[in-house]
Structures are given as structure tokens and as C-alpha cells.
Design a protein around this motif. Sequence first.
Motif, short mmCIF file in Angstrom:
data_model
loop_
_atom_site.label_atom_id
_atom_site.label_comp_id
_atom_site.label_asym_id
_atom_site.label_seq_id
_atom_site.Cartn_x
_atom_site.Cartn_y
_atom_site.Cartn_z
N VAL A 212 0.87 -1.19 0.00
CA VAL A 212 0.00 0.00 0.00
C VAL A 212 0.90 1.23 0.00
O VAL A 212 1.79 1.34 0.84
CB VAL A 212 -0.92 0.02 1.24
CG1 VAL A 212 -1.76 1.28 1.26
CG2 VAL A 212 -1.80 -1.22 1.27
N HIS A 213 0.67 2.14 -0.94
CA HIS A 213 1.51 3.33 -1.04
C HIS A 213 0.78 4.56 -0.53
O HIS A 213 -0.43 4.71 -0.72
CB HIS A 213 1.95 3.54 -2.49
CG HIS A 213 2.96 2.54 -2.95
ND1 HIS A 213 3.52 2.54 -4.21
CD2 HIS A 213 3.54 1.49 -2.30
CE1 HIS A 213 4.39 1.56 -4.32
NE2 HIS A 213 4.40 0.90 -3.17
N ALA B 195 -2.38 6.43 -2.11
CA ALA B 195 -2.08 6.43 -3.54
C ALA B 195 -2.80 5.28 -4.26
O ALA B 195 -2.85 4.17 -3.76
CB ALA B 195 -0.57 6.31 -3.76
N HIS B 196 -3.35 5.60 -5.43
CA HIS B 196 -4.01 4.64 -6.33
C HIS B 196 -4.56 3.41 -5.58
O HIS B 196 -4.09 2.29 -5.77
CB HIS B 196 -3.08 4.19 -7.44
CG HIS B 196 -1.66 3.91 -7.02
ND1 HIS B 196 -1.30 2.87 -6.19
CD2 HIS B 196 -0.51 4.54 -7.32
CE1 HIS B 196 0.00 2.87 -6.00
NE2 HIS B 196 0.51 3.89 -6.68
N LEU C 292 -5.46 10.30 8.05
CA LEU C 292 -5.49 10.30 6.59
C LEU C 292 -6.26 11.51 6.07
O LEU C 292 -7.34 11.82 6.54
CB LEU C 292 -6.15 9.01 6.07
CG LEU C 292 -6.16 8.83 4.55
CD1 LEU C 292 -4.75 8.59 4.03
CD2 LEU C 292 -7.09 7.68 4.15
N PHE C 293 -5.69 12.18 5.08
CA PHE C 293 -6.29 13.39 4.52
C PHE C 293 -7.12 13.12 3.28
O PHE C 293 -8.16 13.76 3.06
CB PHE C 293 -5.17 14.39 4.17
CG PHE C 293 -5.66 15.66 3.56
CD1 PHE C 293 -6.04 16.73 4.37
CD2 PHE C 293 -5.73 15.81 2.18
CE1 PHE C 293 -6.49 17.92 3.80
CE2 PHE C 293 -6.17 16.99 1.61
CZ PHE C 293 -6.56 18.04 2.42
N GLY C 294 -6.66 12.20 2.43
CA GLY C 294 -7.36 12.04 1.15
C GLY C 294 -7.09 10.73 0.46
O GLY C 294 -6.30 9.90 0.91
N LEU C 295 -7.76 10.58 -0.70
CA LEU C 295 -7.64 9.40 -1.54
C LEU C 295 -7.31 9.84 -2.96
O LEU C 295 -7.95 10.76 -3.49
CB LEU C 295 -8.96 8.62 -1.56
CG LEU C 295 -9.52 8.14 -0.22
CD1 LEU C 295 -10.94 7.63 -0.40
CD2 LEU C 295 -8.63 7.06 0.38
N HIS D 92 -6.79 8.30 -11.19
CA HIS D 92 -5.50 7.70 -11.53
C HIS D 92 -5.79 6.62 -12.55
O HIS D 92 -6.77 5.87 -12.41
CB HIS D 92 -4.87 7.09 -10.26
CG HIS D 92 -3.51 6.50 -10.46
ND1 HIS D 92 -3.28 5.34 -11.16
CD2 HIS D 92 -2.27 6.93 -10.05
CE1 HIS D 92 -1.99 5.06 -11.16
NE2 HIS D 92 -1.36 6.00 -10.49
N ARG D 93 -4.98 6.53 -13.57
CA ARG D 93 -5.30 5.65 -14.69
C ARG D 93 -5.44 4.17 -14.29
O ARG D 93 -6.12 3.40 -14.97
CB ARG D 93 -4.26 5.78 -15.80
CG ARG D 93 -2.89 5.26 -15.47
CD ARG D 93 -2.10 4.88 -16.72
NE ARG D 93 -1.96 5.97 -17.67
CZ ARG D 93 -1.69 5.77 -18.96
NH1 ARG D 93 -1.56 4.54 -19.43
NH2 ARG D 93 -1.53 6.80 -19.77
N GLU D 94 -4.82 3.77 -13.19
CA GLU D 94 -4.87 2.36 -12.81
C GLU D 94 -6.02 2.02 -11.87
O GLU D 94 -6.29 0.84 -11.64
CB GLU D 94 -3.53 1.94 -12.20
CG GLU D 94 -2.38 2.00 -13.19
CD GLU D 94 -1.05 1.61 -12.57
OE1 GLU D 94 -1.07 1.00 -11.49
OE2 GLU D 94 -0.01 1.94 -13.16
N ASN D 95 -6.70 3.01 -11.32
CA ASN D 95 -7.89 2.72 -10.51
C ASN D 95 -9.02 2.26 -11.43
O ASN D 95 -9.28 2.89 -12.46
CB ASN D 95 -8.35 3.96 -9.74
CG ASN D 95 -7.48 4.28 -8.55
OD1 ASN D 95 -6.82 3.40 -8.00
ND2 ASN D 95 -7.48 5.53 -8.13
N THR D 96 -9.69 1.20 -11.06
CA THR D 96 -10.80 0.72 -11.88
C THR D 96 -12.01 1.63 -11.73
O THR D 96 -12.13 2.38 -10.76
CB THR D 96 -11.20 -0.71 -11.48
OG1 THR D 96 -11.77 -0.68 -10.15
CG2 THR D 96 -10.00 -1.65 -11.50
#
Length: 287
Positions: free
Chosen positions: A79-80, A194-195, A218-221, A225-229
Motif C-alpha cells: 500500500v503506497h 495512492a491509487h 489520513l487526509f485524502g484518496l 488515476h489511470r490504474e484505478n478501476t
Amino acid sequence: MTRELPSPADLHTHSTISDGTQSPRELVIAAAEAGIGTLALTDHDSTAGWEEASEAALDVGIALIPGMELSTRHGHRSVHLLAYLVDPENRALVDETARIRESRLTRAETIVESLSADFAITWEDVRAQARPGSTLGRPHIADALVAKGIAADRTEAFNDMLHPARGYVFPHYAPDPATAVALVRAAGGVAVLAHPATTGRSGMLSESSICELVDAGLFGLEIDHRENTTEGKVLLRSYARRYGLAATGSSDFHGAGKPNLLGENTTPSPVVQRIIAAADGWTPVSP
């Protein structure tokens, strides 16, 4: 009230300090040429490119948000975490990222040793693919496989020889995501997952795990992003609304290392302003 930074904003990019193919200066220049107004440099587990990128941003007249992409691990899953505007001298953060980089280097050496039993590749071949100061890792091994004619490109290398199922690759050390979020917050930074939906709902962190990260700060999501479905983006937006999380968008640009293009996804100006207002570890570079 912080001064609004120029748009558009691409908040996830990599240089040769980690696994990009352009130096921090080259990356910033490329971003300016692509029409980016605000760029975040987010090399893996490193702030080493900040100074060069900051000088370049002032030279070409764009804003820079210094950051990093922090490696974490949740069970078997990598997890990034994007960490913006942290204090780069925060001792806990410095020690943790050094431990991650050292583990990644040791892993890379072991991977190459394993690969060399079946393929004509050496550690010197891998070192030849990295610039001074870079943290050697799987992308550099992939580049070496390409240079040796063993793989056609990075994608083939990662889908074949460097896929965990082949048995050459194993995880490196990384903290759990909640610990990493708390570490970023303690260093005055802003943490964005990240993604998170590259494999859709089945590969995402559970909602309860997201709640733990929210509790840790955690602040955000990173949603656009091109790799998120598509399915994953829908679910992420529902989480963002439910838990008051910011929704960001980024290219995850790596230069020639990936097909991602600068500015293909961007973050709205109001969200950028929220990130800046929430951070007190470092300040953006602004023309």
C-alpha cells in the motif's frame, strides 16, 4: 489564507531519485512544457530530489509541492501513501525511510542473485541503469532485463520475471499504513492514499481499514488515476464523502518508464489549497 497556486496541479510524479527516468530538474522542465502549473515530486521513500526540483521550479516559473511516496504493507498487500510537505529532517521519518530503502536495496540484490541462476544478468547490469543517488529497486532490475534483451520493456519484465508468481521476488520491509499515516502527520505532512483501487473492490483496503487510516490522520484518496478501476473509483468517492476525505487526481508520471503522461489526471485547486493549509512541515515553492 494561503495564496492559490497555479493550475493544473499534478500531485504524483517520480524522478531518477527513485524509479523515474528523468532527473528532478528534467522532470520539472518537462512539467512546465506540458503546461503544468503545480507539480508534486513524490519519489519513493526519499526527499533527496527536493532541492534540485525546487531550484528548477523557480527557474521555469511553476509551483512545486515537495513530497514522497511512502511504502507501507497491509498483510500481504503493498500500500503506497503520498506524503506532502513533510519536514524532511523529522528524525522518525528519516529513520523509517532509511530502513525501507536499505531493505529495498538488500531485496534487489537478492532478486538479481536469484535471477542470475536462470538469466544472463548481474548486479553491475542493474547498477548501470541507475543514476548516482538513486535507490536501486525492481524498476532498475526491469531496465537491466530490457537492456540485456531478456524482456521487451518494463511492463513485460514486471508481468513475467518480476511477477511474484515466478518466485524471484519477495517483499521488502515497510510499516503498516496506519503507522505511516501517523508518521507523516507527526512530521507536519499531509497523507493521501495512492491509487487505492488498481484491482477494484477485491484488492482494496476494507472500509474498516480505511476508517483506521482516517483515525490516524489520513487526509485524502488518490481517485483519478489511470490504474484505478471504474468500480473502484465509485467506491472511493463514496468513502471520500462519508469520511470527509479529499479526492485527488494525478498522473503518477515516471518518464519513459511508464505510459503515464504528465497532467493526464489533475487535482482541483481547492483541494490543493486544503493540502497546503493542512501542512506545517514544509512550504510549497511558488514563483
